[in-house]
Design an enzyme around this catalytic site. Structure first.
Site, PDB file in Angstrom:
ATOM      1  N   TYR A 111      -8.726  19.414 -19.945  1.00 35.46           N
ATOM      2  CA  TYR A 111      -9.316  20.615 -19.361  1.00 35.46           C
ATOM      3  C   TYR A 111      -8.597  21.017 -18.076  1.00 35.46           C
ATOM      4  CZ  TYR A 111     -12.726  23.859 -17.534  1.00 35.46           C
ATOM      5  OH  TYR A 111     -13.334  24.980 -17.046  1.00 35.46           O
ATOM      6  N   TRP A 113      -7.456  24.744 -15.372  1.00 40.54           N
ATOM      7  CA  TRP A 113      -7.031  26.139 -15.271  1.00 40.54           C
ATOM      8  C   TRP A 113      -5.518  26.303 -15.254  1.00 40.54           C
ATOM      9  CZ3 TRP A 113      -9.567  30.926 -13.260  1.00 40.54           C
ATOM     10  CH2 TRP A 113     -10.904  30.991 -13.647  1.00 40.54           C
TER      11      TRP A 113
HETATM   12  P1  PGD Z   1      -7.696  22.911 -10.867  1.00 39.44           P
HETATM   13  O1  PGD Z   1      -7.701  22.448  -9.465  1.00 39.44           O
HETATM   14  O2  PGD Z   1      -7.541  24.384 -11.113  1.00 39.44           O
HETATM   15  O3  PGD Z   1      -9.127  22.425 -11.431  1.00 39.44           O
HETATM   16  O4  PGD Z   1     -11.237  22.260 -12.715  1.00 39.44           O
HETATM   17  P2  PGD Z   1      -9.650  22.325 -12.921  1.00 39.44           P
HETATM   18  O5  PGD Z   1      -9.180  21.028 -13.476  1.00 39.44           O
HETATM   19  O6  PGD Z   1      -9.258  23.562 -13.672  1.00 39.44           O
HETATM   20  O7  PGD Z   1      -6.641  22.087 -11.705  1.00 39.44           O
HETATM   21  C1  PGD Z   1      -5.530  22.675 -12.329  1.00 39.44           C
HETATM   22  C2  PGD Z   1      -4.341  21.732 -12.235  1.00 39.44           C
HETATM   23  O8  PGD Z   1      -3.275  22.286 -13.018  1.00 39.44           O
HETATM   24  C3  PGD Z   1      -3.790  21.551 -10.835  1.00 39.44           C
HETATM   25  O9  PGD Z   1      -3.631  20.189 -10.532  1.00 39.44           O
HETATM   26  C4  PGD Z   1      -2.430  22.268 -10.886  1.00 39.44           C
HETATM   27  O10 PGD Z   1      -1.470  21.718 -10.022  1.00 39.44           O
HETATM   28  C5  PGD Z   1      -2.041  22.072 -12.336  1.00 39.44           C
HETATM   29  N1  PGD Z   1      -1.049  23.043 -12.830  1.00 39.44           N
HETATM   30  C6  PGD Z   1      -0.855  24.311 -12.413  1.00 39.44           C
HETATM   31  N2  PGD Z   1       0.161  24.877 -13.128  1.00 39.44           N
HETATM   32  C7  PGD Z   1       0.606  23.948 -14.006  1.00 39.44           C
HETATM   33  C8  PGD Z   1       1.632  23.935 -15.013  1.00 39.44           C
HETATM   34  O11 PGD Z   1       2.317  24.919 -15.275  1.00 39.44           O
HETATM   35  N3  PGD Z   1       1.816  22.781 -15.720  1.00 39.44           N
HETATM   36  C9  PGD Z   1       1.051  21.691 -15.477  1.00 39.44           C
HETATM   37  N4  PGD Z   1       1.287  20.612 -16.212  1.00 39.44           N
HETATM   38  N5  PGD Z   1       0.086  21.669 -14.517  1.00 39.44           N
HETATM   39  C10 PGD Z   1      -0.141  22.791 -13.813  1.00 39.44           C
HETATM   40  C11 PGD Z   1     -12.016  23.408 -12.514  1.00 39.44           C
HETATM   41  C12 PGD Z   1     -13.491  23.150 -12.889  1.00 39.44           C
HETATM   42  O12 PGD Z   1     -14.128  22.327 -11.914  1.00 39.44           O
HETATM   43  C13 PGD Z   1     -14.256  24.394 -13.011  1.00 39.44           C
HETATM   44  S1  PGD Z   1     -13.532  25.694 -13.895  1.00 39.44           S
HETATM   45  C14 PGD Z   1     -15.525  24.539 -12.547  1.00 39.44           C
HETATM   46  S2  PGD Z   1     -16.307  26.071 -12.576  1.00 39.44           S
HETATM   47  C15 PGD Z   1     -16.326  23.415 -12.078  1.00 39.44           C
HETATM   48  N6  PGD Z   1     -17.019  23.669 -10.854  1.00 39.44           N
HETATM   49  C16 PGD Z   1     -17.600  22.659 -10.185  1.00 39.44           C
HETATM   50  C17 PGD Z   1     -18.710  22.831  -9.271  1.00 39.44           C
HETATM   51  O13 PGD Z   1     -19.199  23.952  -9.054  1.00 39.44           O
HETATM   52  N7  PGD Z   1     -19.190  21.747  -8.655  1.00 39.44           N
HETATM   53  C18 PGD Z   1     -18.715  20.517  -8.871  1.00 39.44           C
HETATM   54  N8  PGD Z   1     -19.257  19.483  -8.214  1.00 39.44           N
HETATM   55  N9  PGD Z   1     -17.680  20.327  -9.703  1.00 39.44           N
HETATM   56  C19 PGD Z   1     -17.111  21.335 -10.386  1.00 39.44           C
HETATM   57  N10 PGD Z   1     -16.066  21.108 -11.227  1.00 39.44           N
HETATM   58  C20 PGD Z   1     -15.541  22.113 -12.150  1.00 39.44           C
END
Ligand code: PGD
Length: 771
Positions: A111, A113
């Site tokens: 999972y 973004w």
């Molecule tokens: P990001 O920090 O966006 O978090 O969780 P998500 O895992 O999506 O992580 C994306 C990762 O992808 C980053 O480490 C980035 O460096 C990497 N990345 C970016 N581009 C690339 C690429 O081209 N290739 C590769 N291999 N990697 C790449 C989000 C999730 O967290 C979401 S959507 C929600 S809504 C939730 N919200 C909460 C909340 O409200 N409260 C708590 N306590 N926890 C939550 N967690 C959830």
């Protein structure tokens, strides 16, 4: 000095960047974006940040002991390897796992973004690669709205087609809504973000325009700034997690005063009568009236009664934010919000009815393209095992154990290899101490990421990915009217590579190169995706230019739907000719299917359940404050946390936590102090901001500060930086939805007077010389 100007797309908005000598020197919002996101202020400083991964790495313990469960993940050293060595080692490990245990032993629910860009989308890349190898255990639903999706699919037929992509448009709200009752608000920080990118940010002006036309706003949230000041909302600072009680109190006033729309309930809804028995207390002797709701939510009963009367007096839109359903029994506020709107009888009318997630993402309520955007096919997954996405730690800790989900009994598979690309479980998952123990169970963990996130630091095999500025791609989203030629702006950092190139080499080593690449390199794929999309949409839009012209122009304006969408309008007009895809064809206020599942934590109609952790819990005497762990305003999740804008918000290097002056004073805490938040699951440090915008009894600490354990060898170690997921509990919302319940938890807070530990979250791990 060579200067390049490049346009780019990101989840936090389209932008233009100037590059001099391979360095990003400026980042400007896309022309025409009236309200660009300040998150853009993080970009330039993160491109070459020390937290980037410079080359492929392998964990020393994995090399020494082989692929075995290992609790040293997260505290070990790494050895750099060359790309050919990485390809050889990783392809042999994949072959070993598949030959020994089968593809059902690989988890690549992966999972996250990741980044904008239709081709280099990390999840699509990893899924396609593993599909050509025979498949993997996948995940369903999202951390964003998992519980909401499952319940709305059940009771409206389809969340996506009825409410996500077909929500009543903002323009309809601006023009017609007299009263916007926002449970969880419409927070601008979240509407700054939209997956795949957005060339404009409209929510702020929609709210303003509504206000100017005369919309009245009512906010139910523990945080006053979940609606901006300028809409002058009536703030009802309810006890977090008690929205369902308030909604029931409103519903009770409508029913007991005969204000509900009986005709609509009869013609368009199924089972209102059975719900009404619960509402009026016919069976349990407890009417769910406004006085009952006041005792639970601490919102005065008179407020509830007068609001219910006001709701029937004009056009009312009820919005339930996604944050409400990221909590214990998260299905209920969504179902009850819909039921309340059904009682008002305005579902399907312009500006009235029910909305799910206005403000939870920028795209909700905006226009849409009449066709899909180019996408990289993930192929076919031959493994049908899956988990609801937020059950990942459960799965790793409990192989073979049965569990419930949406009417099915599934069994957790026995996972040997975890493959992650484009997500950060140390950001998104709950109870990080439990997550660390879960990750220790695998034989091998592979992570692709551009940055040394905590997940990368728990991997055995670390694959350095490029960031989107380091590659060509197509920027497009179904909810944005501009396609962007995302031209490479800077060279890849050190020896990082595109995920596609890594998977191409691996597929070559594993004998599936032709199936993975179809004979195309990255450039050819981008051209191919565009051209095959163009041939599909040309019958509808004849003048879309060929690829070379688009690439040269840099942008392509796409036809956008007008702003006339009204959710459920055709169903309202004729529920027989346009039924919903529910068993009854109507809105299921009573669900026969859910009744047949016989779940104790999600019965056949909306119900108030006491949350697992709230002021009424036994442990509240020990942990009296309610933590609100919401999405951050200074970055997207954990992405860009090392950047300038996010860093400027920190206090003594720690993530800011906001609390009410009374709660601070009673603990001897002052503005700017560092505090320790703790409960039975863990602890973290944070810097205090004192604010009357926070309800007393609540402490707000947003997600996204990179996990930084004081002692990385101890799975229960304190996080010195302020990641709230060390405190949240890892339990599904219910047996129905099994969604993420990470928003709320009970904690205690005390001033931290010890010596402040350094922040090491952004430092790479110790790297030993290769032997
Ligand atoms: P990001 O920090 O966006 O978090 O969780 P998500 O895992 O999506 O992580 C994306 C990762 O992808 C980053 O480490 C980035 O460096 C990497 N990345 C970016 N581009 C690339 C690429 O081209 N290739 C590769 N291999 N990697 C790449 C989000 C999730 O967290 C979401 S959507 C929600 S809504 C939730 N919200 C909460 C909340 O409200 N409260 C708590 N306590 N926890 C939550 N967690 C959830």
């Amino acid at each position: 000095m060579a200067q390049l100007v490049r346009s780019h797309s990101s989840h936090w908005g389209a932008y233009e960047t100037t590059v001099e000598n391979d360095t990003v020197t400026s980042v400007r919002p896309f022309a025409g974006d009236v309200d660009p996101s300040p998150i853009l202020g993080n970009i330039a400083s993160t491109v070459r940040h020390r937290s980037r991964i410079a080359q492929p790495m392998v964990r020393t313990g994995w090399l020494e002991h082989g692929p075995v469960p290992d609790s040293c993940r997260g505290s070990d050293k790494y050895v750099p390897v060359s790309w050919p060595e990485l390809t050889d080692l990783l392809s042999r490990e994949l072959r070993r796992v598949i030959d020994t245990y089968g593809n059902r032993s690989i988890y690549a629910g992966s999972y996250g973004w990741a980044s904008a860009g239709r081709f280099h989308h990390a999840q699509s890349q990893v899924h396609r690669f593993l599909n050509v190898l025979g498949g993997y255990v996948s995940s369903v639903n999202s951390y964003s709205n998992g519980a909401g999706e499952v319940i709305l699919d059940r009771v409206t037929g389809s969340m996506r087609s009825v409410l996500a992509t077909r929500s009543t448009s903002w323009q309809q709200i601006v023009e017609h809504t007299d009263l916007l009752v926002a449970f969880g608000g419409v927070p601008l920080k979240n509407s700054a973000v939209s997956p795949g990118g957005q060339s404009f940010h409209g929510v702020s002006s929609h709210l303003r325009n509504g206000k100017e036309r005369g919309t009245e706003y009512v906010l139910f949230s523990p945080l006053r700034d979940d609606l901006p000041d300028y809409v002058d909302a009536t703030w009802n600072p309810l006890v977090p997690g008690t929205d369902v009680a308030v909604m029931l109190g409103l519903a009770h006033t409508l029913a007991s005063e005969g204000l509900h729309d009986r005709a609509f309930l009869a013609s368009h809804c199924h089972g209102y009568d059975r719900f009404e028995r619960y509402l009026l207390g016919d069976d349990d002797g407890q009417p769910k009236d406004a006085d009952w709701a006041e005792a639970i939510s601490q919102i005065p009963s008179e407020e509830i009664r007068s609001l219910a009367r006001k709701m029937v007096a004009g056009r009312t839109m009820i919005n339930v934010s996604w944050s409400l359903q990221r909590a214990d029994h998260g299905e209920q506020p969504v179902w009850m919000g819909l039921t309340l709107a059904a009682m008002l009888g305005q579902i399907g009318l312009p500006g009235g009815g029910f909305g799910f997630g206005y403000g939870s993402m920028g795209s909700i309520g905006e226009g849409q393209l009449p066709f899909s955007v180019p996408s990289f096919s993930q192929g076919h997954n031959a493994v049908d095992d899956f988990i609801p996405v937020a059950r990942v730690a459960d799965m790793l800790l409990n192989p073979g154990r049965p569990f419930d989900y949406d009417g099915k009994t599934l069994t957790y598979p026995e996972i040997k290899l975890v493959y992650w690309a484009g997500g950060n479980p140390f950001h998104h998952h709950q109870d990080l101490s439990r997550l660390r123990k879960a990750i220790a169970q695998a034989e091998t963990v592979v992570v692709h990421d551009p940055f040394w996130t905590a997940m990368a630091k728990h991997a055995d095999i670390v694959v350095p990915s490029t960031i989107s500025l380091e590659r060509d791609d197509l920027g497009a989203s179904y909810s944005d009217p501009v396609m962007i030629a995302m031209k490479k702006a800077v060279e890849p950092f050190e020896s990082s590579r595109n995920d596609f190139d890594t998977f191409s080499d691996l597929s070559e080593a594993l004998g599936v190169h032709a199936a993975f690449t179809e004979g195309r390199g990255a450039d050819e794929w981008i051209r191919h995706l565009y051209e095959s999309w163009r041939s599909k949409v040309t019958p509808y839009v004849p003048d879309i230019p060929e690829f070379d012209v688009f690439w040269e122009d840099g942008y392509l304006d796409l036809p956008y739907s007008d702003q006339s969408t009204v959710a459920f309008s055709s169903f309202r007009a004729d529920p027989i000719a346009s039924p919903l895809r529910t068993p009854s064809g109507k809105i299921d206020i009573y669900s026969d299917s859910i009744a047949s599942f016989d779940y104790d934590d999600c019965i056949a109609h909306p119900v108030w359940y006491e949350p697992k952790e709230w002021p009424g819990s036994v442990i509240a005497s020990q942990f009296p404050l309610q933590l609100v762990a919401n999405n951050p305003s200074t970055r997207l999740h954990s992405q860009l946390d090392p950047g300038t804008y996010s860093q400027a918000s920190k206090i003594k290097g720690r993530e800011p936590a906001r609390m009410h002056p009374d709660d601070a004073a009673s603990r001897g805490i002052a503005e700017g102090d560092v505090v320790k938040l703790f409960n039975e699951r863990g602890s973290c440090l944070a810097g205090v901001r004192i604010s009357r915008n926070v309800r007393p009894g609540v402490i707000q600490l947003s997600t996204g500060a990179w996990f930084d354990p004081l002692d990385p060898t101890d799975p229960n170690s304190m996080c010195v930086h302020g990641n709230p997921n060390v405190l949240t509990f890892d339990q599904g919302t219910s047996r129905l939805g099994q969604g993420c319940a990470g928003q709320l938890a009970l904690v205690q807070v005390e001033r931290f007077d010890g010596e402040l530990p350094p922040i090491l979250a952004y430092d790479p791990p110790v790297v030993s010389a290769a032997d």
